[in-house]
Design a protein around this motif. Structure first.
Motif, mmCIF file in Angstrom:
data_model
loop_
_atom_site.group_PDB
_atom_site.id
_atom_site.type_symbol
_atom_site.label_atom_id
_atom_site.label_comp_id
_atom_site.label_asym_id
_atom_site.label_seq_id
_atom_site.Cartn_x
_atom_site.Cartn_y
_atom_site.Cartn_z
ATOM 1 N N GLU A 51 0.831 -1.199 0.000
ATOM 2 C CA GLU A 51 0.000 0.000 0.000
ATOM 3 C C GLU A 51 0.868 1.252 0.000
ATOM 4 O O GLU A 51 2.053 1.183 0.289
ATOM 5 N N ASN A 52 0.238 2.385 -0.292
ATOM 6 C CA ASN A 52 0.904 3.684 -0.192
ATOM 7 C C ASN A 52 0.476 4.349 1.108
ATOM 8 O O ASN A 52 -0.691 4.275 1.496
ATOM 9 N N TYR A 53 1.423 5.015 1.750
ATOM 10 C CA TYR A 53 1.142 5.693 3.011
ATOM 11 C C TYR A 53 1.478 7.168 2.833
ATOM 12 O O TYR A 53 2.600 7.509 2.501
ATOM 13 N N TYR A 54 0.509 8.003 3.086
ATOM 14 C CA TYR A 54 0.686 9.429 2.862
ATOM 15 C C TYR A 54 1.023 10.189 4.138
ATOM 16 O O TYR A 54 1.470 11.317 4.093
ATOM 17 N N LEU A 55 0.807 9.548 5.272
ATOM 18 C CA LEU A 55 1.130 10.150 6.556
ATOM 19 C C LEU A 55 1.935 9.152 7.387
ATOM 20 O O LEU A 55 1.668 7.945 7.330
ATOM 21 N N LEU A 59 1.596 4.631 8.262
ATOM 22 C CA LEU A 59 2.637 3.600 8.188
ATOM 23 C C LEU A 59 2.864 2.968 9.557
ATOM 24 O O LEU A 59 2.958 1.744 9.673
ATOM 25 N N GLU A 60 2.933 3.784 10.594
ATOM 26 C CA GLU A 60 3.129 3.258 11.949
ATOM 27 C C GLU A 60 1.986 2.331 12.346
ATOM 28 O O GLU A 60 2.214 1.283 12.959
ATOM 29 N N ASN A 61 0.754 2.698 11.998
ATOM 30 C CA ASN A 61 -0.401 1.842 12.309
ATOM 31 C C ASN A 61 -0.319 0.515 11.573
ATOM 32 O O ASN A 61 -0.653 -0.535 12.121
ATOM 33 N N GLN A 62 0.124 0.555 10.323
ATOM 34 C CA GLN A 62 0.234 -0.675 9.536
ATOM 35 C C GLN A 62 1.325 -1.584 10.109
ATOM 36 O O GLN A 62 1.149 -2.804 10.165
ATOM 37 N N ILE A 63 2.443 -0.997 10.521
ATOM 38 C CA ILE A 63 3.508 -1.789 11.131
ATOM 39 C C ILE A 63 3.018 -2.410 12.433
ATOM 40 O O ILE A 63 3.249 -3.596 12.697
ATOM 41 N N ASP A 64 2.314 -1.627 13.242
ATOM 42 C CA ASP A 64 1.763 -2.144 14.498
ATOM 43 C C ASP A 64 0.795 -3.297 14.240
ATOM 44 O O ASP A 64 0.835 -4.322 14.929
#
Length: 119
Positions: A51-55, A59-64
């Motif tokens: 996915e693309n992360y704009y904020l 990204l931090e939420n996806q890693i978590d």
């Protein structure tokens, strides 16, 4: 503010001590140990790049979410197809025994059904 490595390592040592953990380093010239963490990073990277992360928060939420999934839901073949959380809390033995009982019962039922169909 720039912090020198000595301050950072001191903070890490304190953080680890608070959690009753040891700082373990990989053995030099021992690629198998390094390969385990590298494989984990590769799995994380492959998942994150979908996915693309704009904020930064996204990204931090996806890693978590990935770490939670990896530790609490994803079965690991090297652990006998249980989650790391199951092993950590000692549930792995009971889970494996329950699976053995279910497998044994399933095989018995299949044999009985096969015998009934053959008769």
């Amino acid at each position: 503010m720039y912090r020198s490595p000595s301050y950072i390592s001191g903070d890490l040592a304190e953080w680890l001590e608070d959690r009753k953990m040891d700082h373990v380093r990989g053995a030099p010239n021992h690629p198998q140990t390094q390969g385990k963490i590298e494989r984990w990073h590769q799995t994380l990277k492959n998942r994150i790049l979908l996915e693309n992360y704009y904020l930064p928060g996204h990204l931090e939420n996806q890693i978590d979410a990935f770490v939670k999934h990896y530790n609490h839901q994803r079965y690991h073949e090297s652990l006998g197809n249980v989650t790391p959380t199951d092993v950590y809390f000692g549930r792995d033995t009971a889970i494996k025994e329950r699976r053995k009982r279910i497998k044994k019962q399933t095989i018995q039922k299949r044999r009985l059904n096969h015998q009934r169909q053959a008769a």
